[in-house]
Design a protein around this motif. Structure first.
Motif, PDB file in Angstrom:
ATOM      1  N   GLY A   1     -28.051   7.619  55.901  1.00 49.17           N
ATOM      2  CA  GLY A   1     -28.143   8.271  57.125  1.00 49.17           C
ATOM      3  C   GLY A   1     -26.820   8.795  57.810  1.00 49.17           C
ATOM      4  N   CYS A   2     -25.847   9.315  56.726  1.00 45.89           N
ATOM      5  CA  CYS A   2     -24.845   9.930  57.291  1.00 45.89           C
ATOM      6  C   CYS A   2     -24.583  11.339  57.225  1.00 45.89           C
ATOM      7  N   GLY A   3     -25.741  11.718  56.812  1.00 42.34           N
ATOM      8  CA  GLY A   3     -25.723  13.283  56.677  1.00 42.34           C
ATOM      9  C   GLY A   3     -25.267  13.711  55.291  1.00 42.34           C
ATOM     10  N   ILE A   4     -24.508  14.829  55.132  1.00 41.16           N
ATOM     11  CA  ILE A   4     -24.183  15.397  53.899  1.00 41.16           C
ATOM     12  C   ILE A   4     -22.705  15.626  54.183  1.00 41.16           C
ATOM     13  N   PRO A   5     -21.917  14.703  54.134  1.00 40.38           N
ATOM     14  CA  PRO A   5     -20.346  14.968  54.554  1.00 40.38           C
ATOM     15  C   PRO A   5     -19.486  15.706  53.619  1.00 40.38           C
ATOM     16  N   SER A   6     -19.813  15.720  52.097  1.00 43.43           N
ATOM     17  CA  SER A   6     -19.114  16.696  51.304  1.00 43.43           C
ATOM     18  C   SER A   6     -19.379  18.034  52.011  1.00 43.43           C
ATOM     19  N   LEU A   7     -20.654  18.462  52.486  1.00 44.72           N
ATOM     20  CA  LEU A   7     -20.740  19.997  52.683  1.00 44.72           C
ATOM     21  C   LEU A   7     -19.929  20.357  53.914  1.00 44.72           C
ATOM     22  N   GLU A   8     -19.564  19.357  54.923  1.00 45.73           N
ATOM     23  CA  GLU A   8     -18.683  19.530  55.851  1.00 45.73           C
ATOM     24  C   GLU A   8     -17.364  19.916  55.586  1.00 45.73           C
ATOM     25  N   THR A   9     -17.041  19.227  54.263  1.00 45.45           N
ATOM     26  CA  THR A   9     -15.491  19.295  53.836  1.00 45.45           C
ATOM     27  C   THR A   9     -15.419  20.916  53.179  1.00 45.45           C
ATOM     28  N   LEU A  10     -16.480  20.891  52.202  1.00 47.76           N
ATOM     29  CA  LEU A  10     -16.433  22.117  51.181  1.00 47.76           C
ATOM     30  C   LEU A  10     -16.497  23.506  52.012  1.00 47.76           C
ATOM     31  N   ARG A  11     -16.884  23.323  53.272  1.00 43.55           N
ATOM     32  CA  ARG A  11     -17.177  24.683  53.977  1.00 43.55           C
ATOM     33  C   ARG A  11     -15.899  25.217  54.340  1.00 43.55           C
ATOM     34  N   HIS A  12     -14.701  24.587  54.048  1.00 50.20           N
ATOM     35  CA  HIS A  12     -13.234  25.164  54.182  1.00 50.20           C
ATOM     36  C   HIS A  12     -13.019  26.041  52.938  1.00 50.20           C
ATOM     37  N   ILE A  13     -13.695  25.974  51.914  1.00 46.41           N
ATOM     38  CA  ILE A  13     -13.147  26.502  50.689  1.00 46.41           C
ATOM     39  C   ILE A  13     -13.822  28.124  50.840  1.00 46.41           C
ATOM     40  N   PRO A  14     -12.836  28.945  50.790  1.00 51.21           N
ATOM     41  CA  PRO A  14     -13.161  30.285  51.100  1.00 51.21           C
ATOM     42  C   PRO A  14     -13.964  30.633  49.614  1.00 51.21           C
ATOM     43  N   GLY A  15     -14.984  31.582  50.005  1.00 51.24           N
ATOM     44  CA  GLY A  15     -15.635  32.232  48.781  1.00 51.24           C
ATOM     45  C   GLY A  15     -16.798  31.540  48.206  1.00 51.24           C
ATOM     46  N   LEU A  16     -16.860  30.177  48.615  1.00 50.47           N
ATOM     47  CA  LEU A  16     -17.757  29.284  47.842  1.00 50.47           C
ATOM     48  C   LEU A  16     -19.089  29.421  48.817  1.00 50.47           C
ATOM     49  N   GLU A  17     -20.112  29.547  48.280  1.00 49.95           N
ATOM     50  CA  GLU A  17     -21.457  29.465  48.616  1.00 49.95           C
ATOM     51  C   GLU A  17     -22.268  28.389  48.287  1.00 49.95           C
ATOM     52  N   VAL A  18     -22.596  27.404  49.152  1.00 50.86           N
ATOM     53  CA  VAL A  18     -23.371  26.291  48.669  1.00 50.86           C
ATOM     54  C   VAL A  18     -24.598  26.421  49.121  1.00 50.86           C
TER      55      VAL A  18
ATOM     56  N   GLU B   1      -5.571  16.459  59.836  1.00 49.36           N
ATOM     57  CA  GLU B   1      -4.745  16.136  58.904  1.00 49.36           C
ATOM     58  C   GLU B   1      -5.320  16.614  57.626  1.00 49.36           C
ATOM     59  N   LEU B   2      -6.456  17.562  57.587  1.00 46.19           N
ATOM     60  CA  LEU B   2      -7.055  17.907  56.296  1.00 46.19           C
ATOM     61  C   LEU B   2      -6.175  19.274  55.841  1.00 46.19           C
ATOM     62  N   LYS B   3      -5.641  19.264  54.776  1.00 49.48           N
ATOM     63  CA  LYS B   3      -5.040  20.605  54.487  1.00 49.48           C
ATOM     64  C   LYS B   3      -6.204  21.605  54.162  1.00 49.48           C
ATOM     65  N   VAL B   4      -5.927  22.667  54.905  1.00 46.34           N
ATOM     66  CA  VAL B   4      -7.286  23.777  54.626  1.00 46.34           C
ATOM     67  C   VAL B   4      -6.708  24.990  54.085  1.00 46.34           C
ATOM     68  N   GLU B   5      -5.600  24.928  53.369  1.00 43.08           N
ATOM     69  CA  GLU B   5      -5.268  26.123  52.875  1.00 43.08           C
ATOM     70  C   GLU B   5      -5.713  25.794  51.359  1.00 43.08           C
ATOM     71  N   LEU B   6      -6.704  26.440  51.113  1.00 47.24           N
ATOM     72  CA  LEU B   6      -7.500  26.187  49.680  1.00 47.24           C
ATOM     73  C   LEU B   6      -7.889  27.415  48.854  1.00 47.24           C
ATOM     74  N   GLN B   7      -7.743  27.428  47.751  1.00 46.89           N
ATOM     75  CA  GLN B   7      -7.789  28.659  46.773  1.00 46.89           C
ATOM     76  C   GLN B   7      -9.086  29.153  46.921  1.00 46.89           C
ATOM     77  N   GLU B   8      -9.436  30.306  46.844  1.00 46.79           N
ATOM     78  CA  GLU B   8     -10.735  30.976  46.988  1.00 46.79           C
ATOM     79  C   GLU B   8     -11.695  30.521  45.622  1.00 46.79           C
ATOM     80  N   LEU B   9     -12.684  30.146  45.612  1.00 47.22           N
ATOM     81  CA  LEU B   9     -13.552  29.893  44.647  1.00 47.22           C
ATOM     82  C   LEU B   9     -14.750  30.623  44.828  1.00 47.22           C
ATOM     83  N   PRO B  10     -14.839  31.956  44.457  1.00 52.32           N
ATOM     84  CA  PRO B  10     -16.042  32.886  44.544  1.00 52.32           C
ATOM     85  C   PRO B  10     -17.343  32.544  43.557  1.00 52.32           C
ATOM     86  N   LYS B  11     -18.039  31.500  44.084  1.00 44.91           N
ATOM     87  CA  LYS B  11     -19.204  31.274  43.181  1.00 44.91           C
ATOM     88  C   LYS B  11     -20.295  30.496  44.116  1.00 44.91           C
ATOM     89  N   ARG B  12     -21.577  30.725  43.509  1.00 44.57           N
ATOM     90  CA  ARG B  12     -22.674  30.064  44.168  1.00 44.57           C
ATOM     91  C   ARG B  12     -23.026  28.915  43.728  1.00 44.57           C
TER      92      ARG B  12
END
Ligand code: SF4
Ligand code: SF4
Length: 399
Positions: free
Chosen positions: A306-323, A282-293
């Motif tokens: 102890g829940c890991g890094i949940p934000s990085l799981e979601t942000l990997r859907h953003i095209p062009g984004l290098e975290v 149900e997560l919308k994965v049509e995301l704008q490209e964010l070409p930045k590091r």
């Protein structure tokens, strides 16, 4: 502290792993370290509370010792309890009484937030504040927003909402960075999820960290009874601040014996919730490209959850984004800790790893979930720092 946690003392095998993971003990001899101030002295404190050593005030409550301990000893909770005993016996400076009352400071700022912000930037006033109150004149002060999150938020009735979600916004989002809460509200509304908000008391962490456990307990009791009403109605509780989350789920139980067992299932980080949507497709994965590091700094209290890094799981859907993970450990600020004159140099020395990582990785900006980490990373690097939810809102064209 519960009997169970006290008994955990005997689990200490004296390996000293906690000492090698304590950022404060690494940079100052003023702090005897987690093992000595924790399980070693706790044995004496159980018999005689006056055995609390004043060096306990140097524990920043970052919880890296708890994460490192192979025997599951609740070292930071022992230290928080000991700090409380020390404050009860010896009192606390006015500065600590003020810095611990984040909620009251936020409410007071509402009279004239712009004026408060301007005063916080006048150097001679800051020098006077350091001389009279012991508040560092060097540390960047948090700024107050013109409108609180609760004033800005417009509830949106979504009849087909699949989830009932309550947001525990925390003081820093409400009074200082309402844009973080607004970004979350926009992302959830974009997914047709209705968000409910409520005024809550401060989670109590700044009070706990400064040794005011009795006041923190009152806040905890009020927050728990409010939250339980929502949980009984089937709400999930989400947070954007890892420290609020950890305090509600763990500290309330460890320090105040409150039953927060239901929180463990129903309370989660906002990105854990978004990842749940992702798993349900149900997560919308049509995301704008964010070409930045972008550099990522993991707050210590998120690591302790102890829940890991949940934000990085979601942000990997953003095209062009290098975290890039800064992987630089504790930022050193630890809430009010780094604002104290005698602790400011310690917090800055700890924060140097972040400064080095940002330079080496040559990132355009930094993201981190904790408001205080954001402030410290900006202070030591000059970089722009955001909450990951703001980046996600930007990629959804919602910023
Ligand atoms: S909570 Fe942090 S500062 Fe305190 S003893 Fe543990 S690692 Fe050290
Ligand atoms: S890491 Fe745990 S077991 Fe080892 S000394 Fe510290 S408290 Fe004891």
């Amino acid at each position: 502290m519960t009997q169970e946690n006290r008994l955990a003392l005997d689990n200490c095998i004296k390996c000293s792993i906690c000492v090698s993971h304590c950022p404060v003990a690494k940079v100052t001899e003023r702090f005897a370290g987690p093992k000595q101030n924790g399980p070693d002295l706790e044995r004496f404190r159980l018999e005689e509370p006056a055995a609390v050593h004043p060096s306990i005030g140097y524990c920043s409550n970052c919880k890296n010792c708890d994460v490192a301990c192979p025997s599951g000893v609740s070292i930071s909770a022992m230290n928080a309890k000991a700090k409380g005993e020390y404050v009860t016996l010896h009192g606390a400076p006015l500065r600590d009484k003020i810095l611990a009352r984040v909620e009251q400071m936020g409410k007071a700022s509402r009279l004239a937030p712009s004026l408060v912000n301007r005063l916080g930037r006048i150097k001679p006033l800051r020098v006077l504040g350091e001389a009279m109150m012991g508040v560092s004149s060097e540390m960047t002060m948090p700024t107050y927003a013109k409108k609180t999150f609760l004033e800005m938020f417009q509830p949106k009735k979504i009849t087909a909402s699949k989830d009932k979600v309550l947001y525990f916004q925390g003081c820093y989002v409400n009074y200082n960075t309402p844009e973080v809460g607004m970004a979350l509200a926009a992302v959830l509304a974009y997914h047709d999820i209705e968000l409910t908000v409520e005024p809550f008391n401060c989670c109590g962490l700044p009070l706990i960290a400064n040794g005011f456990l009795d006041v923190a307990r009152e806040y905890a009791q009020k927050n728990v009874s409010k939250l339980q009403q929502y949980i009984e109605q089937g709400y999930r509780i989400i947070t954007t601040c890892p420290s609020c989350n950890l305090t509600l789920r763990r500290e309330y139980q460890e320090l105040f014996d409150l039953d927060t067992s239901q929180f463990n299932e129903q309370m989660m980080d906002a990105f854990e919730f978004l990842n749940l949507l992702d798993q349900r497709g149900e997560l919308k994965v049509e995301l704008q490209e964010l070409p930045k590091r972008v550099g990522y700094h993991q707050p210590c209290h998120l690591k302790a959850a102890g829940c890991g890094i949940p934000s990085l799981e979601t942000l990997r859907h953003i095209p062009g984004l290098e975290v890039r993970d800064l992987d630089a450990g504790c930022c050193g600020l630890s809430g009010s800790y780094g604002f104290k004159k005698e602790k400011y140099p310690i917090s800055q020395e700890i924060g140097q790893n972040i400064s080095r990582a940002v330079q080496e990785l040559a990132v355009d900006q930094v993201i981190s979930e904790c408001g205080m980490c954001q402030l410290q990373v900006h202070h030591v690097t000059g970089a722009k720092v955001y909450h990951p939810i703001q980046l996600l809102a930007e990629a959804y064209h919602l910023a």
